[in-house]
Design an enzyme around this catalytic site. Structure first.
Site, PDB file in Angstrom:
ATOM      1  N   ASP A 163       9.603   2.189  -1.420  1.00 32.70           N
ATOM      2  CA  ASP A 163       8.486   3.002  -0.325  1.00 32.70           C
ATOM      3  C   ASP A 163       8.860   3.154   1.086  1.00 32.70           C
ATOM      4  O   ASP A 163       8.127   1.664   1.657  1.00 32.70           O
ATOM      5  CB  ASP A 163       7.202   3.301  -0.281  1.00 32.70           C
ATOM      6  CG  ASP A 163       6.115   3.338   0.141  1.00 32.70           C
ATOM      7  OD1 ASP A 163       4.563   3.511  -0.098  1.00 32.70           O
ATOM      8  OD2 ASP A 163       6.483   4.342   0.673  1.00 32.70           O
ATOM      9  N   TYR A 201       1.007  -1.187  -0.079  1.00 31.69           N
ATOM     10  CA  TYR A 201       0.237  -0.254   0.116  1.00 31.69           C
ATOM     11  C   TYR A 201       0.762   0.737  -0.245  1.00 31.69           C
ATOM     12  O   TYR A 201       1.990   1.482   1.055  1.00 31.69           O
ATOM     13  CB  TYR A 201      -0.572  -0.072   1.146  1.00 31.69           C
ATOM     14  CG  TYR A 201      -2.033   1.142   1.882  1.00 31.69           C
ATOM     15  CD1 TYR A 201      -2.102   2.200   2.621  1.00 31.69           C
ATOM     16  CD2 TYR A 201      -3.041   1.430   0.424  1.00 31.69           C
ATOM     17  CE1 TYR A 201      -2.264   3.347   2.762  1.00 31.69           C
ATOM     18  CE2 TYR A 201      -3.414   3.071   0.288  1.00 31.69           C
ATOM     19  CZ  TYR A 201      -3.320   3.215   1.795  1.00 31.69           C
ATOM     20  OH  TYR A 201      -4.479   4.766   1.874  1.00 31.69           O
ATOM     21  N   LYS A 237       5.703   9.582   8.083  1.00 28.79           N
ATOM     22  CA  LYS A 237       5.283   9.517   9.581  1.00 28.79           C
ATOM     23  C   LYS A 237       6.330   9.350  10.294  1.00 28.79           C
ATOM     24  O   LYS A 237       6.798  10.936  10.670  1.00 28.79           O
ATOM     25  CB  LYS A 237       5.420   7.625   9.189  1.00 28.79           C
ATOM     26  CG  LYS A 237       3.837   7.083   8.784  1.00 28.79           C
ATOM     27  CD  LYS A 237       4.083   5.957   8.534  1.00 28.79           C
ATOM     28  CE  LYS A 237       2.692   5.263   7.228  1.00 28.79           C
ATOM     29  NZ  LYS A 237       1.472   4.744   8.196  1.00 28.79           N
TER      30      LYS A 237
HETATM   31  P1  KE4 Z   1      -0.481   8.402   4.100  1.00 25.33           P
HETATM   32  O1  KE4 Z   1      -0.729   9.239   3.237  1.00 25.33           O
HETATM   33  O2  KE4 Z   1      -0.752   8.264   5.291  1.00 25.33           O
HETATM   34  O3  KE4 Z   1       0.486   9.665   4.987  1.00 25.33           O
HETATM   35  O4  KE4 Z   1       1.405   7.666   3.909  1.00 25.33           O
HETATM   36  C1  KE4 Z   1       0.425   6.851   2.929  1.00 25.33           C
HETATM   37  C2  KE4 Z   1       1.489   5.622   2.894  1.00 25.33           C
HETATM   38  C3  KE4 Z   1       2.952   5.528   2.155  1.00 25.33           C
HETATM   39  N1  KE4 Z   1       2.886   4.504   2.147  1.00 25.33           N
HETATM   40  C4  KE4 Z   1       3.376   3.505   3.258  1.00 25.33           C
HETATM   41  C5  KE4 Z   1       4.026   2.303   2.882  1.00 25.33           C
HETATM   42  C6  KE4 Z   1       2.283   3.083   3.806  1.00 25.33           C
HETATM   43  O5  KE4 Z   1       1.955   2.467   4.482  1.00 25.33           O
HETATM   44  C7  KE4 Z   1       0.814   4.253   4.375  1.00 25.33           C
HETATM   45  C8  KE4 Z   1       0.069   5.110   4.973  1.00 25.33           C
HETATM   46  N2  KE4 Z   1      -0.004   3.625   5.557  1.00 25.33           N
HETATM   47  C9  KE4 Z   1      -0.784   3.645   6.378  1.00 25.33           C
HETATM   48  C10 KE4 Z   1      -0.738   2.208   7.785  1.00 25.33           C
HETATM   49  N3  KE4 Z   1      -0.362   0.993   7.331  1.00 25.33           N
HETATM   50  C11 KE4 Z   1      -1.651   3.948   7.116  1.00 25.33           C
HETATM   51  C12 KE4 Z   1      -3.136   4.692   7.631  1.00 25.33           C
HETATM   52  C13 KE4 Z   1      -4.165   5.069   7.188  1.00 25.33           C
HETATM   53  O6  KE4 Z   1      -4.524   4.773   6.392  1.00 25.33           O
HETATM   54  O7  KE4 Z   1      -5.236   5.148   8.157  1.00 25.33           O
END
Ligand code: KE4
Length: 425
Positions: free
Chosen positions: A239, A144, A267
């Site tokens: 990523d 993801y 993060k």
């Molecule tokens: P954000 O747009 O949520 O800051 O990051 C997206 C993203 C990009 N790449 C990786 C590997 C990620 O895990 C994420 C977002 N992680 C999720 C939880 N696995 C965020 C939590 C959510 O979607 O509420």
């Protein structure tokens, strides 16, 4: 545990926010419970609106490696905020954070700061396509990368949790250039390069997958991707939004000795504030506007308050170097969980690396989406509810990573293991 106030707040939220949440996985849909509403947090502890207390293993999905409300991070934020919160004009702080990231990543000469991991990935994909004049992108099933239209294909995290690995509302045209491949299967990528010669702009991968639950790369997987991208003149995008500064002071790419062409971060580099970043060699990064012709922009990109939190977080990680201790404590927890669950005859597998881990209710080694999807999500839901009622907060999905922070101590782990001792599935 009584959750009367949370229940009232959830009801109210659902009237004005879709599903009552601002990110789907928070709705607890897959774990058969109503979400708790948090009032405050400190160190490893979460406190909900009904004054229940939980040991937190989600850490806001990764950012809170120093635990909640770290005094020095708060002090840095307060000091910066006293001078204003946003200018939309450059500040020295952005350069300082960029310099810290460059110093920690041998593959990164330059960094563009944005406001989320999704934005970072979106920018990286556009940059790769702009730099190579190619359209196709290989992604891995179960990974993801945020809610980027073209990558919401066979995706993990909330989509896998809801059992809908792709999203409605995305035109076929937007995803026709997205080529999914099984994680940990570099041969499948080799076949895609053979099938689409000269058409693949990039391969994007979570070097340690966290969004189907934790799935580390098999030996040689990342190096093979590196070789294939170099040979086919495609860009390798790591990523590291989860893994960046989580496993070491830098990226998983340092641990696996495999250099990415572009890296996305988020993060931890924001210390709990909205942030994202894309970094890489100057020759690629200089293609970003205003230097080059690949556009990216953002009102709050590089926001000084967010950046101040990130700088202090990285400063703490650099000085404390907590990674070995985090890994040892995580091993102690996971070994204890295995001992308890084996004793109860509960089939499970635990994938662990550094301070991230996932307990799968599964009898198969979990090495990709297919094996992860074999997990018993009903068992996980029962486990989640039992642990929540025992004062332990876990990710409300079988397909997410658990995290330990520098504020977790042996006492917290022993309390967690005690809760598992009382588990009846
Ligand atoms: P954000 O747009 O949520 O800051 O990051 C997206 C993203 C990009 N790449 C990786 C590997 C990620 O895990 C994420 C977002 N992680 C999720 C939880 N696995 C965020 C939590 C959510 O979607 O509420």
């Amino acid at each position: 545990m009584q959750n009367r106030k949370s229940a009232q707040l959830f009801k109210k939220a659902q009237k004005v926010i879709p599903g009552g949440v601002n990110s789907p996985v928070r709705a607890f849909k897959s774990v058969g419970a109503a979400p708790i509403f948090i009032q405050k947090a400190k160190g490893p502890w979460l406190y909900d609106e009904d004054a229940n207390r939980y040991i937190d293993y989600c850490g806001s999905w990764g950012p809170m490696i120093l635990g909640h409300a770290h005094k020095d991070v708060l002090a840095a934020v307060k000091k910066t905020m006293a001078n204003g919160t946003s200018y939309g004009i450059p500040t020295r702080l952005e350069t300082q954070l960029a310099e810290m990231i460059v110093a920690a990543f041998p593959s990164i000469d330059k960094v563009r700061l944005v406001s989320s991991g999704t934005e970072a990935v979106m920018t990286a994909i556009r940059l790769a396509r702009g730099a190579t004049a190619r359209d196709k992108v290989v992604k891995f099933v179960g990974c993801y990368h945020g809610h980027v239209d073209s990558l919401l294909v066979s995706a993990g995290s909330g989509l896998m949790t809801l059992g809908t690995p792709s999203s409605r509302g995305i035109p076929k045209d937007f995803v026709k250039n997205t080529l999914p491949a099984p994680y940990n299967n570099a041969d499948a990528v080799e076949k895609l390069f053979a099938k689409y010669p000269g058409q693949i702009a990039a391969v994007i991968v979570e070097p340690v997958a966290g969004n189907m639950g934790v799935v580390p790369p098999k030996p040689g997987f990342l190096k093979k991707l590196r070789t294939l991208c170099t040979k086919n003149r495609a860009l390798l995008i790591f990523d590291e939004v989860i893994s960046g500064f989580r496993l070491t002071y830098g990226g998983a790419q340092t641990i696996y000795k495999t250099k990415a062409d572009l890296t996305t971060l988020g993060k931890i580099i924001g210390g709990g504030f909205p942030i994202g970043a894309v970094g890489g060699k100057a020759s690629i990064m200089n293609k970003l506007a205003p230097e080059g012709a690949v556009y990216q922009a953002g009102t709050l990109s590089g926001n000084p308050v967010c950046v101040a939190a990130g700088i202090e977080t990285l400063r703490q990680l650099k000085t404390q170097n907590p990674y070995k201790k985090l890994a040892v404590l995580t091993e102690y927890l996971c070994d204890g969980m295995t001992e308890q669950l084996d004793r109860k005859g509960i089939g499970h597998k635990i994938n662990r690396i550094g301070s991230m881990f996932t307990l799968f209710f599964n009898d198969t080694e979990v090495t990709d989406y297919t094996t992860a999807a074999k997990s018993d999500t009903k068992q996980y839901a029962k486990y989640f509810r039992h642990m929540l009622n025992s004062g332990v907060y876990l990710p409300p999905s079988q397909f997410e990573a658990n995290f330990i922070s520098t504020t977790h101590k042996k006492t917290h782990i022993d309390q967690t293991l005690q809760a598992i001792e009382n588990l009846k599935l």
